[in-house]
Motif scaffolding. Structure first.
Motif, PDB file in Angstrom:
ATOM      1  N   ASP A   2       8.228  21.200  26.883  1.00 50.68           N
ATOM      2  CA  ASP A   2       6.909  21.353  28.041  1.00 50.68           C
ATOM      3  C   ASP A   2       7.332  20.573  29.217  1.00 50.68           C
ATOM      4  O   ASP A   2       8.460  20.179  29.317  1.00 50.68           O
ATOM      5  CB  ASP A   2       5.708  20.452  27.279  1.00 50.68           C
ATOM      6  N   TYR A   3       6.455  20.548  30.113  1.00 46.16           N
ATOM      7  CA  TYR A   3       6.777  19.894  31.489  1.00 46.16           C
ATOM      8  C   TYR A   3       7.290  18.339  31.272  1.00 46.16           C
ATOM      9  O   TYR A   3       7.961  17.939  32.064  1.00 46.16           O
ATOM     10  CB  TYR A   3       5.707  20.015  32.342  1.00 46.16           C
ATOM     11  N   LEU A   4       6.650  17.616  30.296  1.00 46.47           N
ATOM     12  CA  LEU A   4       7.150  16.407  30.436  1.00 46.47           C
ATOM     13  C   LEU A   4       8.494  16.229  29.424  1.00 46.47           C
ATOM     14  O   LEU A   4       9.276  15.007  29.335  1.00 46.47           O
ATOM     15  CB  LEU A   4       5.990  15.364  29.976  1.00 46.47           C
ATOM     16  N   ASP A   5       8.656  16.958  28.556  1.00 49.27           N
ATOM     17  CA  ASP A   5       9.659  16.964  27.624  1.00 49.27           C
ATOM     18  C   ASP A   5      10.538  18.265  27.645  1.00 49.27           C
ATOM     19  O   ASP A   5      10.483  18.893  26.466  1.00 49.27           O
ATOM     20  CB  ASP A   5       9.209  16.636  26.068  1.00 49.27           C
ATOM     21  N   PRO A   6      11.232  18.333  28.520  1.00 49.44           N
ATOM     22  CA  PRO A   6      11.649  19.870  28.645  1.00 49.44           C
ATOM     23  C   PRO A   6      12.846  20.242  27.947  1.00 49.44           C
ATOM     24  O   PRO A   6      13.469  21.491  28.024  1.00 49.44           O
ATOM     25  CB  PRO A   6      11.995  19.914  30.331  1.00 49.44           C
ATOM     26  N   LEU A   7      13.625  19.240  27.563  1.00 47.64           N
ATOM     27  CA  LEU A   7      14.964  19.620  26.907  1.00 47.64           C
ATOM     28  C   LEU A   7      14.703  19.706  25.438  1.00 47.64           C
ATOM     29  O   LEU A   7      15.990  19.655  24.615  1.00 47.64           O
ATOM     30  CB  LEU A   7      15.784  18.624  27.487  1.00 47.64           C
ATOM     31  N   VAL A   8      13.806  19.815  24.812  1.00 44.88           N
ATOM     32  CA  VAL A   8      13.614  20.018  23.389  1.00 44.88           C
ATOM     33  C   VAL A   8      14.099  21.299  22.961  1.00 44.88           C
ATOM     34  O   VAL A   8      13.563  22.464  23.429  1.00 44.88           O
ATOM     35  CB  VAL A   8      12.299  19.818  22.729  1.00 44.88           C
ATOM     36  N   PRO A   9      15.201  21.606  22.214  1.00 41.24           N
ATOM     37  CA  PRO A   9      15.556  22.919  21.935  1.00 41.24           C
ATOM     38  C   PRO A   9      14.629  23.889  21.015  1.00 41.24           C
ATOM     39  O   PRO A   9      13.489  23.476  20.480  1.00 41.24           O
ATOM     40  CB  PRO A   9      16.794  22.835  20.759  1.00 41.24           C
ATOM     41  N   PRO A  10      14.588  25.248  21.257  1.00 39.28           N
ATOM     42  CA  PRO A  10      13.470  26.307  20.811  1.00 39.28           C
ATOM     43  C   PRO A  10      13.700  26.404  19.277  1.00 39.28           C
ATOM     44  O   PRO A  10      14.630  25.850  18.695  1.00 39.28           O
ATOM     45  CB  PRO A  10      13.915  27.543  21.548  1.00 39.28           C
ATOM     46  N   LYS A  37      14.257  15.851  34.842  1.00 37.94           N
ATOM     47  CA  LYS A  37      13.013  16.378  34.110  1.00 37.94           C
ATOM     48  C   LYS A  37      13.021  18.053  34.737  1.00 37.94           C
ATOM     49  O   LYS A  37      12.050  18.288  35.308  1.00 37.94           O
ATOM     50  CB  LYS A  37      11.885  15.875  33.946  1.00 37.94           C
ATOM     51  N   PRO A  38      13.889  18.799  34.246  1.00 37.44           N
ATOM     52  CA  PRO A  38      13.887  20.281  35.110  1.00 37.44           C
ATOM     53  C   PRO A  38      12.663  21.010  34.181  1.00 37.44           C
ATOM     54  O   PRO A  38      11.951  20.486  33.424  1.00 37.44           O
ATOM     55  CB  PRO A  38      15.121  20.956  34.699  1.00 37.44           C
ATOM     56  N   HIS A  39      12.143  22.126  34.943  1.00 40.70           N
ATOM     57  CA  HIS A  39      11.374  23.029  34.548  1.00 40.70           C
ATOM     58  C   HIS A  39      11.604  23.309  32.890  1.00 40.70           C
ATOM     59  O   HIS A  39      12.554  23.772  32.818  1.00 40.70           O
ATOM     60  CB  HIS A  39      11.177  24.292  35.239  1.00 40.70           C
TER      61      HIS A  39
END
Length: 548
Positions: free
Chosen positions: A503-511, A437-439
């Motif tokens: 966000d911090y808990l779901d960091p890989l959602v594309p912009p 879970k990266p930043h």
């Protein structure tokens, strides 16, 4: 590559002055062939991309990136992981070798130890390291990146070549030997980076740093890119230390990932700005930042410098030793002046979030806090001896392969830094392995900056200048501003909707709002769909050496 016509775009040139205007862009191979109004005859046979009024700009520069190693591993779309993260944010140029931790130079005997140190930050390559010099590393890296890559020369890497990981100030002879390494390796790099909270650079003094800056600038014009010795209680003195080294060494200065850590220190921003203003009157300067109130780094950083000296095995042995544990825990709880104490400036164990762990060992705590680790071990009080025992146990169980997110900041300070006209952007994106879970900055920093600029009323032409052109000029790279003949590395985005969605808990959602990205004329991202060019088009970013 075919000829491509981007029709009906809002052209944002990236020169920082020209207001955006409606027009077309004709791309021919890796160059912009025509800009403005393109006739039908000029565009004959070109593939047409309908921009529908969205902004077309030079693509962005991530001025502080950690994807040179583990980021070369291919992800689910067939792209290197670091490149996929970058492209989703409109980035096509990544600057690595930051925080003093470039992957080269390295002696053969130090390769495995250094690789272990960098793994929580930069990830790991498949197999052992095979390079020693910067040139050899860049040769290994060639063909492994879709985006362009430039490398700083890392102070800690240079120090390891001469002094291994010794926890002491260098002698004059050792500084002279390090300066020779700098002169040898500087031609293939862009600047000198240091990380004064990371071993072994943490053990240096100002005279060593100044000497290495001077050695670099004997070879080519280059700035100092430091992680300050303290970004919390001693932040002002730490800034003055590196600015003095940059000025005395004859180079420029870049304030890396600009921040202030700890609620007791937010009011110091005026003092910091005064130091930066004085520096700008003496040498070329730039700053960069990721626009978040939390940072991220290797978990080793929560431990005092003396714990990290020597080999990886010696570090882990100290974490196992009951006597060493007691001394280290006492310093972690009570000393915020002699070192940059992450736990102190994050308000305790609850301010440290887990971003990466050893797979199969610490997975259940990904996204949780060190206070949760303590509670799971039965320590209800996160300041208790038992809580710190649990943290030591956790690091030992994970063999030190821990990456953290440090929640240290406030929005007012982030906004004040963000408004500075000399502030470039970065992700500082770490490369923990799959399933971690990266930043969220690794994916969201640039879309977030575009969203913030919109909400704060920063003119689009000024923001694009800071994201795309300012870093290239500061690094002595070719000017990317849109013009006929310019490099066709571009981004198409919707200024009205672009922004981060993670966000911090779901960091890989594309912009949202990043519609298309070109790398040297290759359209590699188009409305969420990647096209993998073969061979990968990424180039090495190089700056000129001094004449003679």
């Amino acid at each position: 590559m075919s000829r491509q016509l981007v029709r009906d775009a809002l052209l944002v040139l990236g020169d920082g002055q020209t207001a955006p205007f409606a027009g077309d862009a004709l791309l021919d191979g890796d160059r912009v062939a025509r800009l403005g109004s393109v006739s039908r005859s000029e565009a004959l046979g070109a593939e047409v991309i309908e921009a529908r009024g969205r902004a077309l700009a030079p693509s962005f520069v991530d001025t502080h990136n950690h994807g040179a190693l583990g980021g070369t591993a291919l992800g689910e779309h067939g792209l290197p992981r670091a490149c996929e993260l970058a492209l989703r944010g409109g980035v096509t140029k990544r600057i690595c070798g930051v925080d003093g931790l470039s992957p080269a130079p390295v002696t053969e005997a130090q390769r495995s130890q250094y690789a272990a140190q960098l793994k929580p930050l930069d990830g790991a390559v498949d197999g052992p390291w095979t390079w020693s010099s910067v040139a050899e590393f860049l040769a290994w890296h060639r063909g492994r990146s879709v985006t362009d890559l430039g490398l700083h020369l890392g102070h800690s890497a240079v120090r390891r070549v001469v002094m291994h990981n010794l926890a002491r100030v260098a002698t004059d002879a050792e500084i002279a030997a390090m300066a020779e390494v700098v002169r040898r390796e500087a031609p293939a790099t862009l600047g000198l980076s240091t990380g004064l909270v990371y071993n072994p650079a943490v053990y240096c003094d100002q005279r060593e740093l100044t000497a290495l800056v001077r050695a670099f600038n004997e070879v080519k014009p280059g700035a100092l890119f430091p992680h300050l010795r303290s970004e919390s209680d001693n932040v002002v003195a730490s800034l003055k230390e590196v600015v003095a080294a940059a000025v005395d060494g004859g180079g420029g200065y870049c304030n890396e990932h600009s921040k202030i850590a700890g609620a007791d220190n937010y009011a110091k921003i005026g003092e910091l700005e005064a130091v930066l203003r004085d520096a700008a009157s003496l040498v070329p300067t730039m700053e960069n930042m990721y626009p978040y109130t939390a940072g991220s780094t290797t978990g080793d950083a929560i431990f005092p410098p003396e714990a990290r000296a020597g080999s990886r095995g010696e570090f882990l042995a100290r974490l196992r030793d009951p006597g060493a544990r007691r001394a280290l825990a006492d310093k972690m709880r009570h000393d915020s002046r002699s070192w940059d104490n992450f736990i102190h400036f994050c308000g305790g164990l609850g301010g440290i979030q887990l971003a990466g762990v050893k797979p199969g060992v610490g997975d259940a705590f990904l996204g949780k806090r060190l206070a949760d680790v303590a509670r799971a071990a039965g320590a209800a009080d996160p300041a208790s001896d038992a809580a710190y025992e649990a943290v030591f146990d956790f690091f030992v169980a994970n063999e030190g392969e821990v990456a953290i997110i440090s929640h240290y900041g406030n929005e007012a300070t982030v906004e004040r830094f963000f408004r500075r006209p000399t502030m470039a952007l970065c992700t500082d994106g770490l490369m923990p392995g799959p399933g971690q879970k990266p930043h969220p900055r690794a994916l969201g920093a640039f879309p977030r900056a575009l969203r913030m600029g919109r909400e704060l009323g920063i003119p689009l032409e000024q923001l694009v200048w800071r994201l795309a052109t300012l870093p290239c000029r500061f690094l002595h790279l070719p000017d990317p501003a849109l013009r006929e003949g310019a490099d066709a590395s571009l981004v198409l985005f919707d200024p009205a909707t672009v922004g981060e969605r993670n966000d911090y808990l779901d960091p890989l959602v594309p912009p949202a709002g990043i519609d298309a990205v070109w790398v040297h004329g290759h359209r590699v991202l188009d409305h969420g769909t990647f096209t993998v060019p073969r061979p990968f088009p990424g180039r090495v970013l190089a700056s000129p050496v001094r004449a003679g």
